[in-house]
Every structure is written in C-alpha cells, then in structure tokens.
Design an enzyme around this catalytic site. Structure first.
Site, PDB file in Angstrom:
ATOM      1  N   SER A   9       0.796  -1.224   0.000  1.00  0.00           N
ATOM      2  CA  SER A   9       0.000   0.000   0.000  1.00  0.00           C
ATOM      3  C   SER A   9       0.830   1.277   0.000  1.00  0.00           C
ATOM      4  O   SER A   9       0.389   2.296  -0.513  1.00  0.00           O
ATOM      5  CB  SER A   9      -0.965  -0.010   1.186  1.00  0.00           C
ATOM      6  OG  SER A   9      -0.272  -0.194   2.396  1.00  0.00           O
ATOM      7  N   HIS A  50      -5.379  -3.223  -2.964  1.00  0.00           N
ATOM      8  CA  HIS A  50      -5.020  -2.278  -4.026  1.00  0.00           C
ATOM      9  C   HIS A  50      -4.878  -2.962  -5.379  1.00  0.00           C
ATOM     10  O   HIS A  50      -4.365  -2.365  -6.327  1.00  0.00           O
ATOM     11  CB  HIS A  50      -3.716  -1.549  -3.678  1.00  0.00           C
ATOM     12  CG  HIS A  50      -3.805  -0.775  -2.407  1.00  0.00           C
ATOM     13  ND1 HIS A  50      -4.298   0.508  -2.344  1.00  0.00           N
ATOM     14  CD2 HIS A  50      -3.515  -1.117  -1.132  1.00  0.00           C
ATOM     15  CE1 HIS A  50      -4.285   0.928  -1.091  1.00  0.00           C
ATOM     16  NE2 HIS A  50      -3.815  -0.036  -0.334  1.00  0.00           N
ATOM     17  N   LYS A  61     -12.040   0.883  -1.940  1.00  0.00           N
ATOM     18  CA  LYS A  61     -10.999   1.436  -2.822  1.00  0.00           C
ATOM     19  C   LYS A  61     -11.530   1.433  -4.256  1.00  0.00           C
ATOM     20  O   LYS A  61     -12.412   2.211  -4.567  1.00  0.00           O
ATOM     21  CB  LYS A  61      -9.705   0.669  -2.600  1.00  0.00           C
ATOM     22  CG  LYS A  61      -9.152   1.083  -1.230  1.00  0.00           C
ATOM     23  CD  LYS A  61      -8.029   0.285  -0.670  1.00  0.00           C
ATOM     24  CE  LYS A  61      -7.668   0.872   0.691  1.00  0.00           C
ATOM     25  NZ  LYS A  61      -7.002  -0.061   1.574  1.00  0.00           N
TER      26      LYS A  61
END
Ligand SMILES: *Cc1c(COP(=O)(O)O)cnc(C)c1O
Length: 361
Positions: free
Chosen positions: A145, A173, A212
């Site tokens: 990250s 991610h 996200k």
C-alpha cells in the site's frame, strides 16, 4: 475536493476507478436504500444478512472462480477474521515486513507466533517457514500500500504448497485495478491458470476491500468452502459486529459490474501514471511501481511535510507519509492516480512539482 473553502485536486485517494461518485453507483445506493432502508439492524448470523449480501457474495465468488466469498464490514475486520478464524496459540504466521498494519494486528490478536520476513524475500520467508510450528499461514499484501510494488505471488504459492501452509493475499489495491476483468494481482501476474482447470487452490484465501477501486465500503474474503465456513463460525470480527448496510451491498453489485466491464477505466489510470512518470522532473525520485500508487521518496520527514504544504498552496492535496507508517528515513509523497483524473489535472500537478524543484524542493 473542497477543503476549507478552497478547491484542491487530490492525488491521494484510493478511488482508483473514480467509482465513488459514479452517477450509476449513486443511483444504485438510492434504490437500495428505498428498498432495504439504511441499517442492517444486526450481525449477519442474527438477522442482518439480506438478499443483496447473499447475491454479492455469490457474484464475487463467481468473478474469482472460487467456491465462496464472505462479506465483512471493513478490510481491517476481514484481515482480523481470516487470521483469527483459522489461527491460534501454537500456530505460526509468516508475514512480509511491509504488510498493511491490519495484517500485523490480525496476527498479534490471533495468539499465533508472528515471524516476519524481509520485504518480498522468498529465501527469508522459507527460513521462517522452517522455524514455524503448528498451523502455518503466509500473509502478504498483493500490492503493497505504501510502495506500490507487487508481492512475488508465484513463489509464495509454491512455498504454501511445499509447506502445507495457508496463503492469504490481501489485494486491497489490486482488485478492480488490474488483471483480466479487474481480478487483481494474481490475474495481473498470470497466476489464474486454475480458472480454466476448475477452481483455485484450497490453501489460497484472497481479501478484497470495497472502499478502494469498488468505490463503496466493506470487504470480502474469497476462497474454498471449508475455511470460509470456519471463519464464519469462529471469527470474532464477523460474528460480533453489525452487518454492512444492505443498500451498500446492493450498490456494490453495480460496482462489481462496472469493475468487470472497466477496461476503459483501467486504461485511464494507466495513461495518467505514464504521463506522470514520463514528465516528472528528474530531481524527484520515483520508486519502482506500475500501479496507481506512485510514491516519490524524500527521506526526511520535515522535507516531505514542507513539500506537501507547498503543493497544498498550489492547489494539490498529497499528504506526506512519514514513519511509523513507513520505515524510518523513508518519508515520501504518496501520489495515487485515478480514472477520474484528467490529463490536464496531471499536467498541472507536474507544473507545480517543476516550480517546487526550482525553489529547492
Ligand atoms: C485499506 C487497506 C485495508 C483496510 O481496508 P478498510 O476497508 O479500509 O478497512 C487492508 N489492507 C490493505 C492492504 C489496505 O490497503
């Protein structure tokens, strides 16, 4: 974003595909709220589990070609659940040193022994596995990250097989961001041969967050039926917490469809990253990353803070990331790029960075 009455372009959000404000998604949340209300009212195992939760779990599992997916309220809690549900005293967690804090906390709370290996170092991971007792579990971020690099997943899969260990990949991610149909880091690295041959390996558990690239909130654990059942029954961060609002699960069904069909969105963030890398003034030091996370290493915390403040003056929001979030002496500006940025946004940012260089940034 409007901040203190002033418009600033943010380059720090994890909303990689620009879905958080996507009109189709906003409409889906409104429809979901009209149908199911706002709160779920209870935990999943009581009466908080609604139709859209079940449908989302089923479609997430299908998308990743695994038997089961389990929804949790946040990624932090998903990590507590996957480790705490399967591991306990006498067992050993083997973890990358740069893993997200939630994985570190999960290992500590589980009561298992925690052995950390040097970042992405397979030989060191093997040494730690040789010292391990009880049930073994390898924990890694898919995309790291704060650095934006990708874990050596093929080698970690081989280690998991060799040592009969669980492998947990936290792809917060990666999912939605890259890989065929947004299937994340394993797909990006071409490690999804199993999709054709009838199912993912039993030892593999993937964690995804919905706050996200998906643009909503919540998280999931995806994998084989047996470990998912155990996690459902035993994980305290699943059992003892209120379920995600059903309207949010309903909206996330729309996110999933947008993610799956989102090749144009993935092409858009890639184009912005390429533009940034090609034109960044030479005195700014990029780290090795092909993801939307593009950290620029500064080193000294005060200098990173000063650079961040100068950018804020110029109309850009990029907080300085400092220890203990990153190792001592590696303070940085962590730029993230999104399909929602325009080429003009990035060009303006580059101009601001060029001006900063001139004054000794
Ligand atoms: C953001 C993040 C989490 C936490 O997810 P939340 O849904 O925000 O709680 C977990 N792991 C990684 C690698 C993350 O980047």
């Amino acid at each position: 974003m409007q901040m203190d009455g002033r418009a600033r372009i943010t380059f720090c959000s994890n909303d990689y595909l620009g879905l958080a404000n996507h009109p189709t998604l906003v409409a889906a949340l409104q429809t979901g709220a009209a149908r199911w209300g706002v709160g779920s009212g209870a935990a999943h195992l009581v009466n908080g589990h609604f139709e859209p939760h079940a449908e989302l779990e089923s479609l997430l599992a299908q998308w990743l070609s695994v038997p089961r997916a389990l929804l949790l309220s946040t990624g932090y809690m998903a990590n507590l659940a996957v480790v705490g549900g399967l591991m306990g005293r006498g067992d050993t967690v083997i973890a990358d040193k740069l893993n997200h804090a939630s994985l570190v906390d999960a290992a500590k709370l589980s009561g298992a022994k925690l052995l950390r290996y040097r970042h992405a170092d397979i030989d060191d991971a093997r040494r730690q596995l040789l010292r391990a007792t009880g049930v073994r579990m390898i924990l890694t971020d898919g995309v790291f990250s704060m650095d934006g690099d990708v874990a050596p997943l093929a080698a970690l899969m081989a280690l998991a097989e060799e040592f009969d260990a669980w492998l947990v990949v936290d792809d917060a991610h990666g999912f939605g961001v890259w890989g065929d149909a947004g299937r994340g880091s394993l797909a990006h690295l071409g490690l999804t041969q199993y999709l054709a041959s009838g199912g993912a390996p039993e030892y593999l558990l993937q964690v995804g967050t919905l706050g996200k690239a998906f643009g909503t909130a919540g998280a999931f654990i995806a994998g084989a039926a047996q470990p998912i059942d155990v996690i459902m029954q035993r994980a305290r961060s699943y059992v003892f917490t209120t379920a995600q609002p059903p309207a949010l699960a309903y909206a996330t069904l729309t996110s999933l469809a947008l993610v799956q069909a989102g090749d144009d969105l993935r092409a858009a963030w890639r184009a912005r990253v390429q533009q940034f890398k090609q034109a960044l003034p030479a005195d700014w030091q990029l780290m090795a990353s092909d993801t939307p996370i593009q950290p620029v290493l500064i080193g000294d915390s005060a200098a990173a803070l000063a650079a961040s403040q100068s950018l804020a003056q110029a109309g850009f929001w990029v907080p300085a990331i400092r220890p203990p979030t990153v190792p001592a002496g590696s303070a940085r500006l962590r730029f993230t790029f999104s399909a929602a940025h325009t080429a003009y946004d990035v060009a303006s940012l580059l101009t601001a960075l060029g001006n900063l260089s001139k004054v000794g940034g």
